[in-house]
Each structure stands twice: as C-alpha cells, then as structure tokens.
Write a protein that holds these residues in place. Sequence first.
Motif, PDB file in Angstrom:
ATOM      1  N   ILE A 132       0.849  -1.187   0.000  1.00 29.43           N
ATOM      2  CA  ILE A 132       0.000   0.000   0.000  1.00 29.43           C
ATOM      3  C   ILE A 132       0.885   1.237   0.000  1.00 29.43           C
ATOM      4  N   LYS A 133       0.275   2.386  -0.230  1.00 31.97           N
ATOM      5  CA  LYS A 133       0.975   3.665  -0.177  1.00 31.97           C
ATOM      6  C   LYS A 133       0.294   4.554   0.849  1.00 31.97           C
ATOM      7  N   ILE A 134       1.064   4.997   1.842  1.00 29.66           N
ATOM      8  CA  ILE A 134       0.539   5.896   2.867  1.00 29.66           C
ATOM      9  C   ILE A 134       0.585   7.330   2.326  1.00 29.66           C
ATOM     10  N   ASP A 135      -0.550   8.017   2.403  1.00 26.49           N
ATOM     11  CA  ASP A 135      -0.644   9.382   1.864  1.00 26.49           C
ATOM     12  C   ASP A 135      -0.276  10.459   2.873  1.00 26.49           C
ATOM     13  N   LEU A 136      -0.427  10.163   4.178  1.00 24.00           N
ATOM     14  CA  LEU A 136      -0.249  11.189   5.198  1.00 24.00           C
ATOM     15  C   LEU A 136       0.068  10.534   6.532  1.00 24.00           C
ATOM     16  N   LEU A 137       0.946  11.181   7.306  1.00 18.39           N
ATOM     17  CA  LEU A 137       1.211  10.784   8.689  1.00 18.39           C
ATOM     18  C   LEU A 137       0.719  11.889   9.614  1.00 18.39           C
ATOM     19  N   LEU A 138      -0.068  11.503  10.624  1.00 16.90           N
ATOM     20  CA  LEU A 138      -0.525  12.431  11.655  1.00 16.90           C
ATOM     21  C   LEU A 138       0.132  12.044  12.966  1.00 16.90           C
ATOM     22  N   CYS A 139       0.687  13.018  13.681  1.00 11.63           N
ATOM     23  CA  CYS A 139       1.309  12.773  14.982  1.00 11.63           C
ATOM     24  C   CYS A 139       0.557  13.560  16.047  1.00 11.63           C
ATOM     25  N   CYS A 140       0.249  12.896  17.153  1.00  8.82           N
ATOM     26  CA  CYS A 140      -0.620  13.470  18.191  1.00  8.82           C
ATOM     27  C   CYS A 140       0.149  14.141  19.323  1.00  8.82           C
ATOM     28  N   GLY A 141       1.337  14.638  19.049  1.00  3.86           N
ATOM     29  CA  GLY A 141       2.034  15.453  20.041  1.00  3.86           C
ATOM     30  C   GLY A 141       3.316  14.845  20.556  1.00  3.86           C
ATOM     31  N   ASP A 142       4.003  15.614  21.451  1.00  2.00           N
ATOM     32  CA  ASP A 142       5.351  15.279  21.910  1.00  2.00           C
ATOM     33  C   ASP A 142       6.238  14.972  20.713  1.00  2.00           C
ATOM     34  N   VAL A 162      14.679  13.885   4.149  1.00  2.00           N
ATOM     35  CA  VAL A 162      13.385  14.471   3.786  1.00  2.00           C
ATOM     36  C   VAL A 162      12.295  13.485   4.182  1.00  2.00           C
ATOM     37  N   ALA A 163      11.282  13.969   4.843  1.00  2.00           N
ATOM     38  CA  ALA A 163      10.180  13.104   5.261  1.00  2.00           C
ATOM     39  C   ALA A 163       9.606  12.394   4.040  1.00  2.00           C
ATOM     40  N   PRO A 164       9.546  11.062   4.050  1.00  2.00           N
ATOM     41  CA  PRO A 164       9.082  10.316   2.880  1.00  2.00           C
ATOM     42  C   PRO A 164       7.572  10.361   2.686  1.00  2.00           C
ATOM     43  N   VAL A 165       6.849  10.860   3.688  1.00  2.00           N
ATOM     44  CA  VAL A 165       5.399  10.991   3.591  1.00  2.00           C
ATOM     45  C   VAL A 165       5.019  12.325   4.225  1.00  2.00           C
ATOM     46  N   PRO A 166       4.084  13.072   3.632  1.00  2.00           N
ATOM     47  CA  PRO A 166       3.653  14.330   4.254  1.00  2.00           C
ATOM     48  C   PRO A 166       3.235  14.086   5.705  1.00  2.00           C
ATOM     49  N   PRO A 208      10.939  20.600   5.787  1.00  2.00           N
ATOM     50  CA  PRO A 208      10.284  20.258   4.526  1.00  2.00           C
ATOM     51  C   PRO A 208       9.395  19.022   4.666  1.00  2.00           C
ATOM     52  N   ASN A 209       8.150  19.151   4.230  1.00  2.00           N
ATOM     53  CA  ASN A 209       7.167  18.060   4.237  1.00  2.00           C
ATOM     54  C   ASN A 209       6.680  17.690   5.636  1.00  2.00           C
ATOM     55  N   ILE A 210       6.998  18.518   6.651  1.00  2.00           N
ATOM     56  CA  ILE A 210       6.550  18.273   8.033  1.00  2.00           C
ATOM     57  C   ILE A 210       5.873  19.550   8.535  1.00  2.00           C
ATOM     58  N   TYR A 211       4.558  19.487   8.714  1.00  2.00           N
ATOM     59  CA  TYR A 211       3.761  20.686   8.991  1.00  2.00           C
ATOM     60  C   TYR A 211       3.243  20.692  10.427  1.00  2.00           C
ATOM     61  N   PHE A 212       3.510  21.794  11.140  1.00  2.00           N
ATOM     62  CA  PHE A 212       2.960  21.999  12.478  1.00  2.00           C
ATOM     63  C   PHE A 212       1.571  22.614  12.344  1.00  2.00           C
ATOM     64  N   CYS A 269       3.230  29.267   2.950  1.00  2.00           N
ATOM     65  CA  CYS A 269       4.572  29.707   2.571  1.00  2.00           C
ATOM     66  C   CYS A 269       5.556  28.551   2.714  1.00  2.00           C
ATOM     67  N   GLU A 270       6.577  28.538   1.880  1.00  2.00           N
ATOM     68  CA  GLU A 270       7.563  27.465   1.924  1.00  2.00           C
ATOM     69  C   GLU A 270       8.406  27.525   3.195  1.00  2.00           C
ATOM     70  N   PHE A 271       8.969  26.388   3.562  1.00  2.00           N
ATOM     71  CA  PHE A 271       9.825  26.271   4.738  1.00  2.00           C
ATOM     72  C   PHE A 271      11.085  27.110   4.591  1.00  2.00           C
ATOM     73  N   SER A 272      11.545  27.667   5.716  1.00  2.00           N
ATOM     74  CA  SER A 272      12.853  28.325   5.753  1.00  2.00           C
ATOM     75  C   SER A 272      13.445  28.151   7.143  1.00  2.00           C
ATOM     76  N   GLN A 273      14.755  27.951   7.202  1.00  2.00           N
ATOM     77  CA  GLN A 273      15.438  27.822   8.481  1.00  2.00           C
ATOM     78  C   GLN A 273      15.549  29.176   9.161  1.00  2.00           C
ATOM     79  N   THR A 274      15.435  29.172  10.490  1.00  2.00           N
ATOM     80  CA  THR A 274      15.616  30.419  11.238  1.00  2.00           C
ATOM     81  C   THR A 274      16.778  30.337  12.222  1.00  2.00           C
TER      82      THR A 274
END
Length: 412
Positions: free
Chosen positions: A29-39, A73-77, A102-106, A325-330
């Motif tokens: 199968i192909k996983i389309d998205l990963l959701l993480c519930c914190g920490d 790079v995260a292999p799945v959004p 990149p590819n990891i959204y808060f 907006c695209e990712f940028s390092q700070t």
Amino acid sequence: MKIAVEGCMHGDLDKVYETIKYIENTRNIKIDLLLCCGDFQAIRNEKDMESLNVPPKYKEMKSFWKYYSGQEVAPVPTIFIGGNHEASNYLLELYYGGWAAPNIYFLRFAGVVKFGNIRIGGLSGIYNARHYHLGHHERPPYNDNTIRSVYHVREYDVHKLMQVEEPIDIFLSHDWPLGITDYGNWKQLIRHKKHFEDEIQQETLGSKPAAQLLEKLKPPYWFSAHLHCKFTALVQHEEGGQATKFLALDKCLPGRKFLHIVDIESDPGPYEVQYDEEWLAITRKFNCVFPLTTDVETLGVTPLDMQDCRKWVNSRLEEKGAKPCEFSQTVPPYNPSHSVSNTTFSGSPHNPQTLSFLELLDLPYVLDNVSGSRDCPAPASSTQRGDYSEGIPIEDEDELEDDSAEPCNKNQ
C-alpha cells in the motif's frame, strides 16, 4: 486516502518513517499522510533543548534535526500537533502553523488545515486549569515555571475552535477528552494502568476543553496520545446520528501500539496541505483580542462580522492562493561535529512563514507584545501528568488493529 496515525513521536522520526515503509512494503500500500498526536520534539539544535521540559536523561537530539537541516526528507507528508514535551521556542515561532521542516507541517497551537479535501483540526498542549484563562505570556528563555505553562491549553485557542461550523473529518489532541473512557472498555484499561482508576472514578482523567470540542465538532475520527497506551472508544452523539471513533496510541517503542492506519474516503490525489478558509476567517476575527498577559482574560464579542470576514478571506485566497509559505530555516541546524552550546540565546525570531501568514490576512505581528492591548484592525477593503511512566499496551477493544511494526522493534 490512507493515513498513518502515530501517538507520541518523542523525536524518533527515523524509526516511525522506517515503520511506515515496512507497512507499505509488507501490505503493498501507499501511505498518503502521517498524523502525529504530540510530543513531536522538533529539536533543531542544542539550544532548543533548553526549551524542552523533560528530565535531563531524556534530553537527546534524536533525529528531527536531520529533516530540519535537509540531510533527510520526510518520505510521507506529516502533520503534527504539540504536546507537553516540545521545543516550545520553535513552536512559538509557528504559532499560526507552518513547515517545521520540509514536508513536516505543524498544525499550530490550535486550528484547522486541509489535506486534499480532508479537514483536519487540532489542539496542541495539555489542559491545566490554573493557566487555562491566561494569555500566551511565556517567552524564551523560559524559567522553571514558564517552561511548563507554555504548553498548557488556553481558553482563547479553544474558543476559536468552538466557532468552527463546517464539518471536521479528523481532530487531534494530545491529552484525551475528559470522560472518553466512559465510551470504551475502561475496565480493561485499568487492569494494565491501575493508577488510572481513581482519576476515572473521580472524572478527572482527561481534558475538559477537549471534551467540549468533541461535543461541539463531532468529528468522525479523534486521535490522541499522551498516556502512552492504546485505547479505543466509540462516542454516539445522538440516537442514530453522528458518531466519533476515538483512538489513543502509544509511543514508538518495541512491542508498543504506536501506529495505526486508517482509510478515509476522499477525492483522488495528489494531496497537499492548504489553508482552510473558515479557519482563516476565525483567526482574522479573533486576532485583535489575542491574549498575551498573565491576567485572567475575558473573551468578549469582537467587532468584525464573520460573514464579511469570510468574504474578505475568500477574496484574499483567490488572489494569493491557499498554499502555505515554503519552509525556511531560522537557526542553524545541529552539527554533530560542532557544538553550539555556548552561543548566545537570541530569543524567538520572526519566522518568515508567520510573517507571510499575517501578511495574507493583513494582521499585525503581536507575538512580541507581552503586555498592553491591541486595537482591532478595521476590515480591509490542574495536574500535569508525567509522560515518561512506562506504559503497557492494552489489547484491541474493537475493529481497530495493532499496527506496531518490526522496524522499531529491531532498531531499539
């Protein structure tokens, strides 16, 4: 759409992504998205460790820095919310949400985003009654008190989520909604987590604001973590009506139930993270009463009309687009061969993604203001539960299957 849901990440991105790859290969199968519930622990370098509230023995770089630096790079959004063990200084930069790497959204402190046509809501942090009615006054460098209170849920963020009227498909919270154990096999839970029994009997296990949101939003799926065990429940909101499938998951350790795959009906891909129009309107409406002090805040009626605000946001999205907006390092990423432990702490910089988001909504940057009040812009044309007790996985209570996988077992 196949979505992988993970409990507490604790910085072990490599292991979780390896597990997803293992599932994809073994199940074809192909996983389309990963959701993480914190920490999640988005630790970029050694200085971020100073904002992470964990015992010293748990202060490890883990693997997020490799994704922040671009080495991996995260292999799945990936979309995540915050818990009570985070690089709070970094998440504050992204209060309104944004790419942590990149590819990891808060998902932001609280809010809604779209992934394809799926609406995903979330509430970061854990509930503590003492700080619930205060503003977001904490700023780095944190002291012994603010390093804890910074991740406590605030009424302001919950109040905004309570304004959501359009259907939510998935909701994420770190701690469990108060009373959720009434809808699952709590007797089996306390056989393995005996110290939960008093809290269940006294109706104190979980978050009261999360329970209010569950009652209001009634999403088909609600995922949580925090207590380091698997627990399932089915909440029937009304006779013959809407129901919510609740699932709490463990952390990534050998033999633990930390990952689950859910298949949700959706439009065909490709999928990408996009802003949610209704949430942008709510954010614009309430930004003028953003509480930033230690005073107890009273949320009044704001002067902006929601309908007019919604039309304005719709017009803005047609002009600017709904893609973040695209990712940028700070800050510089961790370098294993070069320590930066003696560098001067420079506070929480203005993240370009946050500035871009505020420009989209024509809003001022207020995160620097820890006192005073702001004029509303005119419309443009309780107890902290420790997370490091060892949990014991419980057996499946319903059709939700165990998706713990071998790669985590092999590499621990």
